[in-house]
Design a protein around this motif. Structure first.
Motif, PDB file in Angstrom:
ATOM      1  N   PHE A   7       0.846  -1.192   0.000  1.00  0.00           N
ATOM      2  CA  PHE A   7       0.000   0.000   0.000  1.00  0.00           C
ATOM      3  C   PHE A   7       0.880   1.240   0.000  1.00  0.00           C
ATOM      4  O   PHE A   7       1.822   1.345   0.767  1.00  0.00           O
ATOM      5  CB  PHE A   7      -0.903   0.034   1.237  1.00  0.00           C
ATOM      6  N   GLY A   8       0.539   2.172  -0.873  1.00  0.00           N
ATOM      7  CA  GLY A   8       1.240   3.444  -0.910  1.00  0.00           C
ATOM      8  C   GLY A   8       0.290   4.578  -1.241  1.00  0.00           C
ATOM      9  O   GLY A   8      -0.693   4.391  -1.963  1.00  0.00           O
ATOM     10  N   VAL A   9       0.585   5.743  -0.683  1.00  0.00           N
ATOM     11  CA  VAL A   9      -0.204   6.946  -0.948  1.00  0.00           C
ATOM     12  C   VAL A   9       0.536   7.733  -2.034  1.00  0.00           C
ATOM     13  O   VAL A   9       1.685   8.139  -1.853  1.00  0.00           O
ATOM     14  CB  VAL A   9      -0.366   7.807   0.319  1.00  0.00           C
ATOM     15  N   LEU A  10      -0.141   7.918  -3.149  1.00  0.00           N
ATOM     16  CA  LEU A  10       0.446   8.632  -4.280  1.00  0.00           C
ATOM     17  C   LEU A  10       0.455  10.141  -4.043  1.00  0.00           C
ATOM     18  O   LEU A  10      -0.419  10.679  -3.361  1.00  0.00           O
ATOM     19  CB  LEU A  10      -0.336   8.324  -5.554  1.00  0.00           C
ATOM     20  N   LYS A  11       1.426  10.804  -4.641  1.00  0.00           N
ATOM     21  CA  LYS A  11       1.496  12.258  -4.544  1.00  0.00           C
ATOM     22  C   LYS A  11       0.370  12.931  -5.326  1.00  0.00           C
ATOM     23  O   LYS A  11      -0.059  14.025  -4.979  1.00  0.00           O
ATOM     24  CB  LYS A  11       2.850  12.752  -5.058  1.00  0.00           C
ATOM     25  N   SER A  12      -0.089  12.275  -6.387  1.00  0.00           N
ATOM     26  CA  SER A  12      -1.154  12.819  -7.238  1.00  0.00           C
ATOM     27  C   SER A  12      -2.266  11.794  -7.381  1.00  0.00           C
ATOM     28  O   SER A  12      -1.997  10.590  -7.360  1.00  0.00           O
ATOM     29  CB  SER A  12      -0.612  13.117  -8.639  1.00  0.00           C
ATOM     30  N   PRO A  13      -3.496  12.244  -7.568  1.00  0.00           N
ATOM     31  CA  PRO A  13      -4.587  11.293  -7.799  1.00  0.00           C
ATOM     32  C   PRO A  13      -4.333  10.448  -9.044  1.00  0.00           C
ATOM     33  O   PRO A  13      -3.672  10.883  -9.990  1.00  0.00           O
ATOM     34  CB  PRO A  13      -5.806  12.193  -7.997  1.00  0.00           C
ATOM     35  N   LEU A  14      -4.877   9.254  -9.049  1.00  0.00           N
ATOM     36  CA  LEU A  14      -4.734   8.351 -10.188  1.00  0.00           C
ATOM     37  C   LEU A  14      -5.256   8.973 -11.480  1.00  0.00           C
ATOM     38  O   LEU A  14      -4.769   8.665 -12.563  1.00  0.00           O
ATOM     39  CB  LEU A  14      -5.470   7.041  -9.914  1.00  0.00           C
ATOM     40  N   ALA A  15      -6.249   9.846 -11.380  1.00  0.00           N
ATOM     41  CA  ALA A  15      -6.849  10.480 -12.559  1.00  0.00           C
ATOM     42  C   ALA A  15      -6.041  11.669 -13.077  1.00  0.00           C
ATOM     43  O   ALA A  15      -6.357  12.225 -14.125  1.00  0.00           O
ATOM     44  CB  ALA A  15      -8.274  10.935 -12.235  1.00  0.00           C
TER      45      ALA A  15
END
Length: 185
Positions: free
Chosen positions: A9-17
């Motif tokens: 699990f990782g939190v991205l810096k930018s949304p997937l969209a």
């Protein structure tokens, strides 16, 4: 024979969209990594939506892998425009094949770039646990074990490469992974 479950699990810096180049690059490299890992010796299966990618991760039908879940510390969004996470759930035959797949080839290259894409959260990014043959781990299993690892450290219930356990719960170490007996942390 038990199988090894792995939740990442990782939190991205930018949304997937986000249409930005780094987000597109992350998507492109992720697809290639999945293809390569699925052919790796010791790989058994990974959670994939039953009907393909039609909706957000939270809305997809994951079949036997259960309802999609995330750790309590994830606070970005759950809508298509705001979801900013990457998570995987997979099954392996043992620690050594999983280690070899994670720390070689395309996945290793992606790991080297992880801070381009992911936030540093102070939380573990992966957890292992053993499941009985024929058992499919669920997303909720992965979340609860990752949270347990964060709160209590490695245990037979939830562990890492560096502090791992055999299926019977005894501490184990495979060559090249974890501290040796003369190293103290």
């Amino acid at each position: 024979m038990p199988h090894l479950a792995l939740y990442t699990f990782g939190v991205l810096k930018s949304p997937l969209a986000d249409p930005a180049p780094l987000t597109r690059e992350f998507h492109h490299s992720g697809e290639a990594v999945y293809r390569r890992i699925s052919r790796h010796p010791g790989y058994l299966a990974r959670a994939e939506p039953v009907d393909g990618d039609r909706g957000t991760l939270f809305d997809l039908d994951w079949g036997a892998w259960g309802e999609f879940a995330v750790p309590a510390w994830y606070g970005k969004g759950r809508a298509v425009e705001t979801t900013a996470l990457a998570a995987t759930l997979s099954l392996w035959t043992d620690l050594r094949p999983a280690f070899d797949a994670v720390y070689s080839g395309l996945h290793r290259e992606a790991l080297n770039r992880r801070y381009d894409w992911f936030e540093r959260t102070g939380h573990p990014s992966y957890v292992f646990w053993w499941v009985s043959d024929g058992v499919t781990p669920t997303w909720q299993d992965g979340v609860s074990r990752l949270e347990h690892l964060h709160d209590h450290g490695s245990a037979p219930h939830a562990f890492t490469f560096h502090h791992s356990f055999a299926p019977d719960g005894t501490p184990t170490r495979i060559r090249g992974i974890g501290p040796t007996s003369d190293q103290v942390r």
